[in-house]
Design a protein around this motif. Structure first.
Motif, PDB file in Angstrom:
ATOM      1  N   PRO A   1     -33.465 -35.457  56.859  1.00 47.59           N
ATOM      2  CA  PRO A   1     -32.520 -36.623  56.121  1.00 47.59           C
ATOM      3  C   PRO A   1     -31.233 -37.028  56.980  1.00 47.59           C
ATOM      4  O   PRO A   1     -30.508 -36.576  57.784  1.00 47.59           O
ATOM      5  CB  PRO A   1     -32.165 -35.959  54.897  1.00 47.59           C
ATOM      6  CG  PRO A   1     -32.977 -34.617  54.758  1.00 47.59           C
ATOM      7  CD  PRO A   1     -33.207 -34.600  55.999  1.00 47.59           C
ATOM      8  N   HIS A   2     -31.191 -38.427  56.905  1.00 44.13           N
ATOM      9  CA  HIS A   2     -29.957 -39.153  57.532  1.00 44.13           C
ATOM     10  C   HIS A   2     -28.600 -38.377  56.952  1.00 44.13           C
ATOM     11  O   HIS A   2     -28.606 -38.271  55.866  1.00 44.13           O
ATOM     12  CB  HIS A   2     -30.070 -40.568  57.430  1.00 44.13           C
ATOM     13  CG  HIS A   2     -29.106 -41.371  58.271  1.00 44.13           C
ATOM     14  ND1 HIS A   2     -27.721 -41.749  57.599  1.00 44.13           N
ATOM     15  CD2 HIS A   2     -29.053 -41.785  59.595  1.00 44.13           C
ATOM     16  CE1 HIS A   2     -27.284 -42.374  58.579  1.00 44.13           C
ATOM     17  NE2 HIS A   2     -27.705 -42.384  59.947  1.00 44.13           N
TER      18      HIS A   2
ATOM     19  N   LEU B   1     -32.216 -42.505  47.299  1.00 41.62           N
ATOM     20  CA  LEU B   1     -32.795 -41.061  46.712  1.00 41.62           C
ATOM     21  C   LEU B   1     -32.157 -40.270  47.665  1.00 41.62           C
ATOM     22  O   LEU B   1     -31.560 -40.030  48.882  1.00 41.62           O
ATOM     23  CB  LEU B   1     -34.415 -41.104  47.345  1.00 41.62           C
ATOM     24  CG  LEU B   1     -35.251 -42.315  46.914  1.00 41.62           C
ATOM     25  CD1 LEU B   1     -36.638 -41.904  46.917  1.00 41.62           C
ATOM     26  CD2 LEU B   1     -35.163 -41.990  45.347  1.00 41.62           C
ATOM     27  N   CYS B   2     -31.857 -39.096  46.929  1.00 42.39           N
ATOM     28  CA  CYS B   2     -31.235 -37.731  47.369  1.00 42.39           C
ATOM     29  C   CYS B   2     -32.094 -36.893  48.232  1.00 42.39           C
ATOM     30  O   CYS B   2     -33.375 -37.159  48.222  1.00 42.39           O
ATOM     31  CB  CYS B   2     -30.661 -36.853  46.288  1.00 42.39           C
ATOM     32  SG  CYS B   2     -31.959 -36.152  45.276  1.00 42.39           S
ATOM     33  N   THR B   3     -31.596 -36.221  48.827  1.00 41.30           N
ATOM     34  CA  THR B   3     -32.420 -35.030  49.813  1.00 41.30           C
ATOM     35  C   THR B   3     -33.685 -34.431  49.272  1.00 41.30           C
ATOM     36  O   THR B   3     -34.688 -34.306  49.938  1.00 41.30           O
ATOM     37  CB  THR B   3     -31.485 -34.069  50.744  1.00 41.30           C
ATOM     38  OG1 THR B   3     -30.683 -33.458  49.410  1.00 41.30           O
ATOM     39  CG2 THR B   3     -30.444 -34.756  51.369  1.00 41.30           C
TER      40      THR B   3
ATOM     41  N   LYS C   1     -34.140 -42.015  55.245  1.00 40.61           N
ATOM     42  CA  LYS C   1     -33.502 -42.321  53.942  1.00 40.61           C
ATOM     43  C   LYS C   1     -34.396 -43.431  53.325  1.00 40.61           C
ATOM     44  O   LYS C   1     -35.235 -44.193  53.884  1.00 40.61           O
ATOM     45  CB  LYS C   1     -32.280 -43.234  54.820  1.00 40.61           C
ATOM     46  CG  LYS C   1     -31.211 -43.527  53.547  1.00 40.61           C
ATOM     47  CD  LYS C   1     -29.996 -44.320  54.241  1.00 40.61           C
ATOM     48  CE  LYS C   1     -28.847 -44.681  53.169  1.00 40.61           C
ATOM     49  NZ  LYS C   1     -27.703 -45.009  53.626  1.00 40.61           N
ATOM     50  N   THR C   2     -34.332 -43.411  52.009  1.00 43.29           N
ATOM     51  CA  THR C   2     -34.951 -44.223  51.032  1.00 43.29           C
ATOM     52  C   THR C   2     -34.087 -44.961  50.065  1.00 43.29           C
ATOM     53  O   THR C   2     -33.319 -44.308  49.259  1.00 43.29           O
ATOM     54  CB  THR C   2     -36.189 -43.591  50.507  1.00 43.29           C
ATOM     55  OG1 THR C   2     -36.832 -43.108  51.558  1.00 43.29           O
ATOM     56  CG2 THR C   2     -36.956 -44.538  49.605  1.00 43.29           C
ATOM     57  N   TYR C   3     -34.455 -46.338  50.011  1.00 45.26           N
ATOM     58  CA  TYR C   3     -33.752 -47.057  48.722  1.00 45.26           C
ATOM     59  C   TYR C   3     -34.906 -47.134  47.621  1.00 45.26           C
ATOM     60  O   TYR C   3     -35.727 -47.701  48.248  1.00 45.26           O
ATOM     61  CB  TYR C   3     -32.958 -48.317  49.022  1.00 45.26           C
ATOM     62  CG  TYR C   3     -31.808 -48.391  49.814  1.00 45.26           C
ATOM     63  CD1 TYR C   3     -30.728 -47.529  49.292  1.00 45.26           C
ATOM     64  CD2 TYR C   3     -31.777 -48.719  51.196  1.00 45.26           C
ATOM     65  CE1 TYR C   3     -29.590 -47.514  50.160  1.00 45.26           C
ATOM     66  CE2 TYR C   3     -30.817 -48.601  51.931  1.00 45.26           C
ATOM     67  CZ  TYR C   3     -29.608 -48.010  51.429  1.00 45.26           C
ATOM     68  OH  TYR C   3     -28.584 -48.017  52.280  1.00 45.26           O
ATOM     69  N   ASP C   4     -34.763 -46.809  46.657  1.00 44.72           N
ATOM     70  CA  ASP C   4     -35.610 -47.293  45.414  1.00 44.72           C
ATOM     71  C   ASP C   4     -35.292 -48.477  44.572  1.00 44.72           C
ATOM     72  O   ASP C   4     -33.977 -48.744  44.094  1.00 44.72           O
ATOM     73  CB  ASP C   4     -36.192 -46.184  44.535  1.00 44.72           C
ATOM     74  CG  ASP C   4     -37.354 -45.276  45.070  1.00 44.72           C
ATOM     75  OD1 ASP C   4     -37.715 -45.693  46.097  1.00 44.72           O
ATOM     76  OD2 ASP C   4     -37.691 -44.484  44.168  1.00 44.72           O
TER      77      ASP C   4
ATOM     78  N   SER D   1     -38.019 -47.521  53.188  1.00 45.36           N
ATOM     79  CA  SER D   1     -37.540 -46.120  53.831  1.00 45.36           C
ATOM     80  C   SER D   1     -37.599 -46.654  55.350  1.00 45.36           C
ATOM     81  O   SER D   1     -38.313 -47.498  55.956  1.00 45.36           O
ATOM     82  CB  SER D   1     -38.665 -45.305  53.701  1.00 45.36           C
ATOM     83  OG  SER D   1     -38.625 -44.685  52.321  1.00 45.36           O
ATOM     84  N   ASN D   2     -36.627 -45.918  55.906  1.00 44.19           N
ATOM     85  CA  ASN D   2     -36.440 -45.776  57.612  1.00 44.19           C
ATOM     86  C   ASN D   2     -37.237 -44.275  57.678  1.00 44.19           C
ATOM     87  O   ASN D   2     -36.407 -43.528  57.341  1.00 44.19           O
ATOM     88  CB  ASN D   2     -34.867 -46.001  57.993  1.00 44.19           C
ATOM     89  CG  ASN D   2     -34.915 -46.015  59.424  1.00 44.19           C
ATOM     90  OD1 ASN D   2     -35.680 -45.770  60.141  1.00 44.19           O
ATOM     91  ND2 ASN D   2     -33.727 -46.118  59.988  1.00 44.19           N
TER      92      ASN D   2
END
Length: 425
Positions: free
Chosen positions: A107-108, A322-324, A333-336, A354-355
């Motif tokens: 995770p970032h 999103l958390c780890t 890293k992800t945004y929903d 996601s990256n």
């Protein structure tokens, strides 16, 4: 896949990453394998050195007409032992590679700590929940009552978790996909692609679906080992597999509308009605090959590109990070993005951006050539839904329903619908 050198030099970093993800993978499995690998290499090199040292002595004795049988016998034993060690070394290296393939991305540092979806913080909201002076219905009720959706017919044709659309509803889904493609290509600079809907094992492995998530996939039952794609991310990301991208081409941005096929293993009993969790659905996917120095800027841009579709449609949404403990396997890293569904009275995911940093690029052997260096580097790969077409249809049905049972067509979609403004019972 993580960098093998990182794993060897800094296993504690990977151990901490796995703890953040609440993973049960044990780093000691790798360190034990790697220690054995080093031992085997040392033994093999020692035997080869012994063989190189004895070789001239054998030649010397033979040239002098002396007996060299004892040395030849010894070298026979060395050769046999070397073969045994080489076989074990190959097994250990494969086990090490298999272990590396099972480890999720790191995770970032900006990703919040957490165990599951309840720990995902909301970053922002857009718009307002629609005010309805009647009891809103769920999408499957609306679509069925208006003659656009038929789940019984789909079950007859294929089984559970399928749907079939007719008339206005089929055209509305097509209109949504067209709006998404036009927006992503004309406004946000993506190149439209029409990729294969079946791919091979290597392609599935490149993006991280295999080997870990094989049960979630549909596999064709013939000797060619094709898989139906679960998302266009798979073929789009692998376009550059085993290739080198010139640095000046970065970023490369692709988008595609494809059917997606999911076995939904482990989801039985969840969302059994309607379009939320289907075996087959359509999605417009975005993929970006970005320079590592700019990939997190690209993630923000991709997320806003997805959000823009909902804004054009006037649909209230929220964006979360999103958390780890809730992130996908390949993501750093992800945004929903979650759209509001008044019929269900809840937010539902409609896009995930996601990256993956260099995680997928390593697996697929995708590299880029910097202008000022001879060393090839791995680009960062990003992917995101722009959007899930079926879920967007759900959102339109539930947010634009009327008290009399009719459905208002969002203004942005009317040009794609032949000017149709309202669907009436």
């Amino acid at each position: 896949m993580l960098d093998l050198k990182l794993m060897q030099k800094n296993p504690d970093l990977v151990r901490a990453s796995l703890e953040k993800r609440h993973s049960k993978i044990d780093v000691r499995e790798f360190t034990d394998l790697d220690e054995r690998r080093k031992q085997l290499i040392g033994e093999v090199e020692s035997l080869k050195a012994e063989k190189n040292a004895v070789g001239p002595e054998i030649a010397k004795r033979k040239k002098a007409g002396e007996d060299a049988s004892d040395l030849l016998e010894k070298m026979g034993r060395v050769a046999e032992r070397t073969k045994e060690l080489d076989r074990e070394l190959a097994e250990v290296e494969k086990a090490e590679q298999d272990w590396m393939m099972s480890v999720p991305n790191i995770p970032h540092e900006s990703v919040p700590l957490g165990a599951g979806e309840e720990d995902n913080p909301v970053l922002r909201y857009w718009g307002e929940k629609p005010v309805m002076d009647f009891e809103p219905k769920e999408h499957w009720e609306i679509g069925t009552a208006l003659g656009g959706l038929d789940f019984e017919c789909a079950a007859k044709l294929a089984g559970a978790r399928f749907s079939i659309s007719f008339g206005w509803c089929a055209r509305l889904e097509r209109a949504l996909a067209q709006l998404m493609l036009d927006t992503q290509t004309e406004r946000h600079g993506y190149t439209e692609v029409l990729p294969p809907f079946m791919v091979n094992r290597k392609t599935m492995t490149g993006t991280g679906q295999l080997p870990k998530f094989e049960e979630d996939l549909f596999k064709l039952t013939d000797e060619r080992e094709f898989y139906l794609i679960p998302t266009a991310e798979v073929p789009l990301t692998n376009i550059y597999a085993d290739e080198v991208i010139p640095e000046e081409k970065l970023p490369v941005k692709f988008c595609a509308q494809t059917p997606c096929f999911r076995s939904e293993a482990g989801s039985y009993g969840k969302d059994t009605k309607g379009l939320i969790r289907q075996h087959q659905f359509y999605k417009v996917e975005m993929v970006n090959f970005a320079h590592p120095d700019h990939s997190y800027e690209a993630l923000e841009e991709m997320t806003h590109s997805a959000e823009r579709i909902l804004e054009i449609l006037g649909l209230h949404y929220r964006t979360i990070v999103l958390c780890t403990g809730d992130m996908g396997f390949s993501a750093a890293k992800t945004y929903d993005i979650e759209v509001w569904l008044p019929g269900q009275g809840k937010y539902r995911e409609i896009s995930s951006c996601s990256n993956c940093e260099d995680f997928q690029a390593r697996r697929a052997n995708i590299r880029f050539q910097p202008k000022d260096s001879k060393k090839k580097l791995y680009p960062h790969t990003l992917n995101g839904s722009g959007l899930a077409v079926g879920r967007c249809l759900v959102a339109v049905l539930e947010n634009y329903q009327q008290a009399d049972g009719s459905l208002v067509i969002p203004e942005a979609l009317r040009p794609y619908m032949g000017g149709l403004e309202v669907v009436t019972p």
